[in-house]
Design an enzyme around this catalytic site. Structure first.
Site, PDB file in Angstrom:
ATOM      1  N   LYS A 262       0.211 -15.303  -5.355  1.00 32.48           N
ATOM      2  CA  LYS A 262       1.184 -14.362  -5.928  1.00 32.48           C
ATOM      3  C   LYS A 262       1.182 -14.564  -7.440  1.00 32.48           C
ATOM      4  CE  LYS A 262       5.761 -12.399  -5.331  1.00 32.48           C
ATOM      5  NZ  LYS A 262       5.787 -11.936  -6.724  1.00 32.48           N
ATOM      6  N   ARG A 282       4.756  -0.567 -11.299  1.00 30.83           N
ATOM      7  CA  ARG A 282       5.599  -0.597 -10.101  1.00 30.83           C
ATOM      8  C   ARG A 282       6.641   0.522 -10.137  1.00 30.83           C
ATOM      9  NH1 ARG A 282       6.761  -5.419  -7.416  1.00 30.83           N
ATOM     10  NH2 ARG A 282       6.174  -6.546  -9.300  1.00 30.83           N
ATOM     11  N   GLU A 312      -2.776  -6.934  -9.707  1.00 30.91           N
ATOM     12  CA  GLU A 312      -1.814  -7.533 -10.629  1.00 30.91           C
ATOM     13  C   GLU A 312      -2.514  -7.788 -11.961  1.00 30.91           C
ATOM     14  OE1 GLU A 312       2.333  -9.063 -10.581  1.00 30.91           O
ATOM     15  OE2 GLU A 312       1.135  -8.011  -9.085  1.00 30.91           O
ATOM     16  N   PHE A 352      -5.855  -6.579  -4.901  1.00 27.58           N
ATOM     17  CA  PHE A 352      -5.520  -7.070  -3.562  1.00 27.58           C
ATOM     18  C   PHE A 352      -5.458  -5.983  -2.495  1.00 27.58           C
ATOM     19  CE2 PHE A 352      -1.414  -6.752  -5.901  1.00 27.58           C
ATOM     20  CZ  PHE A 352      -0.810  -5.743  -5.159  1.00 27.58           C
ATOM     21  N   LYS A 435       6.786 -12.588   0.854  1.00 27.66           N
ATOM     22  CA  LYS A 435       6.543 -13.410  -0.333  1.00 27.66           C
ATOM     23  C   LYS A 435       7.242 -14.757  -0.185  1.00 27.66           C
ATOM     24  CE  LYS A 435      10.141 -10.852  -2.829  1.00 27.66           C
ATOM     25  NZ  LYS A 435      10.410  -9.985  -3.993  1.00 27.66           N
TER      26      LYS A 435
END
Length: 594
Positions: A262, A282, A312, A352, A435
């Site tokens: 992450k 986002r 990311e 990802f 997460k």
């Protein structure tokens, strides 16, 4: 459609805080709206003029509106400003002053070539003028915009002037969010929960509530079912749930799962269509101009010419092959000096997921299938790389990989379900992704992203600033914000100056209708700023309203000893930690403590 019909509905919406009543009122509005005006009515009721991702803004500041009101009634700007300071709402100022002057007198304050035609305003009139305003640029733009607003005021009734003012300032604040509109549309054009699911899916893949309403009104549900992904139009991003322990996560995901690092960066959805590349954050804001190095790297590193991928963006130290902090990356978010920022702050993008490839939607493919497709597309490149990933089947393996992520400079891991039915759930927060983060200085297993709803003036050395901030969780079911703590620890002096400046710029006279609070803040604000915080634990609270009555009658849940971690400008308030997440965390905390 007369504008007065729309503003009559707005008055009804203003008079209630109950979501079911709002939905009924919206259904009434849609019954009254001509098919060809549905798009405009939905956008205006949402407080905007287009889909968020298009980024078209009206660009009005308070001073411009004050000038327009003053000129429209033939009075000094100082008089308008005086009333504004008293009321705190330029919409109410316009309503009162135009009401006192009398609509029939307004034309006297225009020169012959400024006078508008007589007659009632229509929704089309306002819609056309607002779109003209949004497109004005260059020298003299503010004056041209003000003149067009004057034209609207010259024909507006006091109530119409009130809502026109709020719309141009992006301060409509009816408490209407897109999911409420979807519910009303499903009642008007559908036949129950199944219709709502179809409409919501179409919204999630278009990110455009106005277009959805327009298609429903003109072509019906069958056309909505046929809506497909379009490269260049962002898809609302899938979000993750949270769980506190490796054991619980592995059990939830069926005994094994894929773990990905992450990364502490900015999530990006990249749309590649030949040489055309668009990057969306986002929040669905286009950020392509801020990252020309990323767009260039994507062009050279992907084997397909038409794809939508997610990843990311991180600040990267190429000399030491290390990640840099999120705060460093955020200094890349600028309109000017981009070339200099690129040189000072190189980036690396960890991909990802893939949602679309060469004409085929991959949303309904399983996560493992999508990962295989993604791996097959990426060429060797120093900027574009795959997110680190490993499949684990035991808590020990989970913890070992988690520690590897922490040592690599990540904030934790993302656990992903690897079973067959693991499609990409656009716009949804579910347990297909979980997460897991940890702050070793806190008893909390994770940090939380809460929304600022108010503030309290500081004392002593904090005098002159908002020294304590009222934070809230987002109740996704009721589409409202419920207080969860007062935050005063963790801020530097510089942070507090920024906090005060930011919050005073969005302050409002009264508590927003979508904020549920027993406390009376010194300053109320529009709930749009998100802060990341941590605390000692969760407790039952007679003061706060998060999950009110859910655990115990007349009490909510609160974070004890909260401390500020960082600003989350990359998150919209609707993407903040939800009430249900807080409830789940509290229940798990109880189980652990016995």
């Amino acid at each position: 459609m007369k504008l007065s019909t729309l503003t009559d509905i707005y008055q009804k919406l203003d008079a209630t805080t109950k979501r079911l009543e709002m939905i009924d009122i919206l259904v009434e509005l849609f019954e009254l709206t001509p098919l060809e005006e549905m798009r405009a009515v939905i956008y205006l009721t949402s407080g905007k003029i287009c889909a968020d991702y298009i980024g078209l803004e009206l660009g009005f500041a308070d001073k411009m509106v004050i000038k327009a009101i003053a000129k429209s009634i033939g009075k000094a700007e100082s008089e308008v400003n005086k009333l504004f300071k008293k009321k705190g709402d330029l919409g109410e100022v316009a309503e009162k002053l135009i009401g006192q002057t009398g609509q029939q007198q307004l034309g006297a304050f225009f020169t012959p070539n400024e006078k508008s035609e007589t007659g009632e305003l229509t929704v089309d009139d306002v819609w056309d003028i607002l779109n003209k305003i949004a497109l004005i640029e260059g020298k003299g733009a503010n004056q041209k915009k003000t003149n067009l607003l004057l034209g609207l005021y010259s024909k507006a009734t006091p109530i119409e002037a009130k809502y026109i003012t709020r719309i141009v300032l992006s301060q409509l604040r009816l408490g209407i969010k897109d999911l409420t509109i979807i519910e009303a549309l499903s009642r008007k054009y559908g036949d129950g929960k199944e219709s709502r699911k179809i409409i919501e899916h179409a919204y999630n893949v278009t990110s455009d509530i106005g277009t959805i309403g327009d298609i429903l009104a003109s072509k019906g549900m069958e056309a909505i079912k046929k809506i497909e992904i379009s490269v260049g139009r962002p898809i609302r991003m899938m979000a993750a749930q949270r769980m506190p322990t490796a054991e619980e996560i592995i059990e939830k995901l069926g005994g094994s799962c894929a773990l990905e690092f992450k990364y502490d960066g900015e999530r990006v959805q990249a749309h590649i269509n030949g040489d055309g590349i668009k990057l969306y954050s986002r929040n669905l804001n286009e950020i392509s101009e801020m990252y020309p190095d990323v767009t260039a790297a994507l062009k050279r590193s992907l084997k397909s010419s038409q794809v939508i991928v997610e990843g990311e963006i991180t600040a990267w130290d190429p000399d030491n092959e290390r990640l840099k902090s999120f705060q460093i990356l955020m200094s890349r978010k600028r309109k000017y000096g981009i070339e200099d920022a690129m040189e000072k702050i190189p980036v690396r993008v960890f991909l990802f997921d893939i949602l679309y490839k060469d004409g085929e939607s991959l949303l309904n493919k399983s996560y493992p299938e999508r990962r295989v497709v993604l791996e097959s597309l990426i060429k060797d490149d120093p900027v574009i790389v795959l997110a680190s990933r490993e499949v684990v089947s035991s808590p020990d393996e989970f913890v070992e990989y988690f520690e590897k992520a922490i040592e690599s400079g990540c904030e934790g891991v993302m656990a992903k379900d690897i079973r067959k039915e693991t499609q990409y759930q656009a716009g949804s927060r579910g347990f297909l992704w979980i997460k897991h983060k940890f702050d070793y200085s806190s008893a909390f297993n994770d940090s939380y992203d809460f929304v600022v709803v108010g503030g309290f003036y500081g004392k002593g050395r904090r005098k002159g600033t908002l020294g304590t901030i009222l934070m809230a969780a987002y109740n996704a079911e009721e589409e409202r914000f419920e207080t969860v703590c007062k935050l005063g620890t963790g801020f530097t002096d510089e942070d507090l100056i920024k906090v005060t400046k930011d919050l005073m710029s969005i302050s409002v006279e009264k508590k927003p209708k979508d904020v549920i609070s027993k406390l009376d803040a010194d300053v109320w604000v529009v709930p749009e700023k998100v802060y990341e915080i941590q605390g000692a634990d969760l407790s039952i609270s007679p003061v706060h309203t998060c999950a009110l009555d859910e655990i115990k009658k007349d009490t909510g849940l609160a974070i004890r000893f909260p401390r500020f971690i960082r600003f989350r400008d990359d998150k919209k308030p609707e993407l903040a930690t939800t009430t249900s997440e807080v409830v789940d965390a509290f229940k798990k905390q109880r189980l652990r403590s016995g």
